[in-house]
Design a protein around this motif. Structure first.
Motif, PDB file in Angstrom:
ATOM      1  N   PHE A 101     -15.174  -5.319  -0.782  1.00  0.00           N
ATOM      2  CA  PHE A 101     -15.766  -3.989  -0.636  1.00  0.00           C
ATOM      3  C   PHE A 101     -16.349  -3.883   0.763  1.00  0.00           C
ATOM      4  N   GLY A 102     -16.036  -2.790   1.467  1.00  0.00           N
ATOM      5  CA  GLY A 102     -16.522  -2.666   2.834  1.00  0.00           C
ATOM      6  C   GLY A 102     -16.593  -1.232   3.304  1.00  0.00           C
ATOM      7  N   THR A 103     -16.652  -1.044   4.614  1.00  0.00           N
ATOM      8  CA  THR A 103     -16.921   0.279   5.191  1.00  0.00           C
ATOM      9  C   THR A 103     -15.838   0.763   6.143  1.00  0.00           C
ATOM     10  N   VAL A 104     -14.695   0.095   6.155  1.00  0.00           N
ATOM     11  CA  VAL A 104     -13.598   0.485   7.043  1.00  0.00           C
ATOM     12  C   VAL A 104     -12.485   1.123   6.225  1.00  0.00           C
ATOM     13  N   ALA A 105     -12.072   2.323   6.629  1.00  0.00           N
ATOM     14  CA  ALA A 105     -10.996   3.025   5.923  1.00  0.00           C
ATOM     15  C   ALA A 105      -9.652   2.402   6.266  1.00  0.00           C
ATOM     16  N   LYS A 106      -8.890   2.021   5.234  1.00  0.00           N
ATOM     17  CA  LYS A 106      -7.565   1.443   5.426  1.00  0.00           C
ATOM     18  C   LYS A 106      -6.595   2.134   4.465  1.00  0.00           C
ATOM     19  N   PRO A 107      -5.349   2.358   4.878  1.00  0.00           N
ATOM     20  CA  PRO A 107      -4.373   2.963   3.963  1.00  0.00           C
ATOM     21  C   PRO A 107      -4.235   2.153   2.682  1.00  0.00           C
ATOM     22  N   GLY A 108      -4.313   2.858   1.541  1.00  0.00           N
ATOM     23  CA  GLY A 108      -4.201   2.201   0.245  1.00  0.00           C
ATOM     24  C   GLY A 108      -5.510   1.703  -0.315  1.00  0.00           C
ATOM     25  N   ALA A 109      -6.575   1.726   0.493  1.00  0.00           N
ATOM     26  CA  ALA A 109      -7.887   1.323  -0.012  1.00  0.00           C
ATOM     27  C   ALA A 109      -8.356   2.324  -1.068  1.00  0.00           C
ATOM     28  N   VAL A 110      -9.188   1.855  -1.965  1.00  0.00           N
ATOM     29  CA  VAL A 110      -9.797   2.716  -2.974  1.00  0.00           C
ATOM     30  C   VAL A 110     -11.143   3.177  -2.415  1.00  0.00           C
ATOM     31  N   VAL A 111     -11.302   4.484  -2.251  1.00  0.00           N
ATOM     32  CA  VAL A 111     -12.492   5.018  -1.592  1.00  0.00           C
ATOM     33  C   VAL A 111     -13.443   5.610  -2.626  1.00  0.00           C
ATOM     34  N   ALA A 118       0.838  -1.201   0.000  1.00  0.00           N
ATOM     35  CA  ALA A 118       0.000   0.000   0.000  1.00  0.00           C
ATOM     36  C   ALA A 118       0.871   1.248   0.000  1.00  0.00           C
ATOM     37  N   ASP A 119       1.989   1.220   0.724  1.00  0.00           N
ATOM     38  CA  ASP A 119       2.880   2.383   0.780  1.00  0.00           C
ATOM     39  C   ASP A 119       3.447   2.721  -0.594  1.00  0.00           C
ATOM     40  N   GLN A 120       3.763   1.704  -1.382  1.00  0.00           N
ATOM     41  CA  GLN A 120       4.289   1.944  -2.732  1.00  0.00           C
ATOM     42  C   GLN A 120       3.238   2.589  -3.627  1.00  0.00           C
ATOM     43  N   VAL A 121       2.023   2.116  -3.517  1.00  0.00           N
ATOM     44  CA  VAL A 121       0.932   2.684  -4.310  1.00  0.00           C
ATOM     45  C   VAL A 121       0.687   4.141  -3.902  1.00  0.00           C
ATOM     46  N   GLN A 123     -19.557  11.215   3.357  1.00  0.00           N
ATOM     47  CA  GLN A 123     -19.648  11.211   1.902  1.00  0.00           C
ATOM     48  C   GLN A 123     -19.112   9.919   1.277  1.00  0.00           C
ATOM     49  N   VAL A 124     -18.687   8.986   2.112  1.00  0.00           N
ATOM     50  CA  VAL A 124     -18.111   7.739   1.615  1.00  0.00           C
ATOM     51  C   VAL A 124     -19.198   6.683   1.432  1.00  0.00           C
ATOM     52  N   VAL A 125     -19.247   6.106   0.247  1.00  0.00           N
ATOM     53  CA  VAL A 125     -20.148   4.979  -0.008  1.00  0.00           C
ATOM     54  C   VAL A 125     -19.512   3.692   0.510  1.00  0.00           C
ATOM     55  N   GLY A 126     -18.222   3.547   0.271  1.00  0.00           N
ATOM     56  CA  GLY A 126     -17.519   2.358   0.731  1.00  0.00           C
ATOM     57  C   GLY A 126     -16.097   2.337   0.218  1.00  0.00           C
ATOM     58  N   TYR A 127     -15.401   1.243   0.533  1.00  0.00           N
ATOM     59  CA  TYR A 127     -13.976   1.121   0.203  1.00  0.00           C
ATOM     60  C   TYR A 127     -13.727  -0.193  -0.522  1.00  0.00           C
ATOM     61  N   GLY A 128     -12.885  -0.124  -1.544  1.00  0.00           N
ATOM     62  CA  GLY A 128     -12.387  -1.325  -2.188  1.00  0.00           C
ATOM     63  C   GLY A 128     -11.032  -1.671  -1.612  1.00  0.00           C
ATOM     64  N   TYR A 129     -10.807  -2.956  -1.362  1.00  0.00           N
ATOM     65  CA  TYR A 129      -9.586  -3.392  -0.674  1.00  0.00           C
ATOM     66  C   TYR A 129      -8.684  -4.209  -1.604  1.00  0.00           C
ATOM     67  N   PRO A 130      -7.673  -3.569  -2.196  1.00  0.00           N
ATOM     68  CA  PRO A 130      -6.667  -4.352  -2.933  1.00  0.00           C
ATOM     69  C   PRO A 130      -5.930  -5.261  -1.955  1.00  0.00           C
ATOM     70  N   GLN A 131      -5.546  -6.429  -2.393  1.00  0.00           N
ATOM     71  CA  GLN A 131      -4.822  -7.367  -1.534  1.00  0.00           C
ATOM     72  C   GLN A 131      -3.319  -7.141  -1.728  1.00  0.00           C
ATOM     73  N   TYR A 132      -2.823  -6.081  -1.078  1.00  0.00           N
ATOM     74  CA  TYR A 132      -1.428  -5.717  -1.183  1.00  0.00           C
ATOM     75  C   TYR A 132      -0.530  -6.714  -0.427  1.00  0.00           C
ATOM     76  N   ARG A 133       0.762  -6.656  -0.785  1.00  0.00           N
ATOM     77  CA  ARG A 133       1.740  -7.396  -0.004  1.00  0.00           C
ATOM     78  C   ARG A 133       1.897  -6.707   1.344  1.00  0.00           C
ATOM     79  N   ALA A 134       1.953  -7.465   2.401  1.00  0.00           N
ATOM     80  CA  ALA A 134       2.071  -6.884   3.755  1.00  0.00           C
ATOM     81  C   ALA A 134       3.420  -6.218   3.937  1.00  0.00           C
TER      82      ALA A 134
END
Length: 234
Positions: A164-174, A74-77, A223-234
């Motif tokens: 797709f969910g409702t929790v904000a995470k670094p690197g998530a697509v909002v 996520a940091d690289q993205v 204003q957030v509908v939801g978040y997409g979660y890419p499966q990044y390398r940890a």
């Protein structure tokens, strides 16, 4: 002015944009248009060749849904997205490398087949989702970030992958809806989450925001509908 979404109602108008064959040939190169007119099957084959651990999961609304492991964090993205801050569209709402890349991409052939229009339309179209897609492509995370020009379809791709969910995470697509709607069909804009500020807001990096620029923003979670979660390398 920034355009936040390619809506169903505007697709026909966009497709008839005053961008003839001469314009798209100069922006993309005539050979690029022909070379990238790949089908969904071709895209899947090329993806599998690059990523031998790919498993094609399912089809959703005519789009191929991919489950692919990527060696990207996520940091690289976010670092690449942040490096784009300040990039601006021209007075016609186009001219960005994100739009030019998408118009010449394999995915454009698929979304034209799905939505109608032509490749030239993407050169001046809303580019927030194209920006997210470009960052994914350039970092090697595209199979997890997805690629689309239509924010609603981009969100549905994550939902079809059960990511797709409702929790904000670094690197998530909002995905945003300015009036606070919570349906995927309400989505109008998209960006990357930098962090949850723990005060009802999130920090983001977005393309096609403000006056058609890439900017870092602070947005209310309302204003957030939801978040997409890419499966990044940890």
């Amino acid at each position: 002015m920034a355009k936040h979404r390619i809506s169903a109602a505007s697709k026909t108008t966009i497709a008839r944009a005053v961008l003839g064959a001469t314009v798209i040939a100069s922006a993309l190169g005539a050979n690029a248009v022909a070379a990238n007119a790949d089908t969904a099957t071709g895209v899947a084959a090329a993806t599998a060749a690059r990523h031998p651990d790919t498993a094609i999961a399912a089809h959703k609304a005519g789009d191929r849904v991919e489950e692919t492991k990527v060696n990207v964090t996520a940091d690289q993205v976010l670092a690449l997205a942040r490096a784009q801050v300040g990039t601006s569209e021209n007075s016609y709402g186009g001219g960005t490398k994100y739009q030019q890349w998408y118009a010449a991409s394999k995915r454009a052939a698929e979304t034209v087949a799905r939505d109608g229009g032509n490749r030239a339309a993407y050169l001046n179209a809303a580019w927030c989702s194209m920006f997210v897609s470009w960052v994914g492509e350039q970092t090697g995370a595209r199979p997890q970030v997805g690629w689309d020009a239509y924010t609603v379809a981009h969100a549905k791709w994550f939902a079809a992958n059960h990511r797709f969910g409702t929790v904000a995470k670094p690197g998530a697509v909002v995905f945003f809806s300015w009036d606070g709607g919570k349906s995927l069909s309400d989505i109008q804009h998209v960006g990357f989450v930098v962090k949850d500020n723990q005060n009802g807001t999130i920090s983001t990096i977005e393309g096609n925001t403000g006056n058609g620029r890439v900017e870092e923003r602070i947005r209310p979670k309302s204003q957030v509908v939801g978040y997409g979660y890419p499966q990044y390398r940890a």
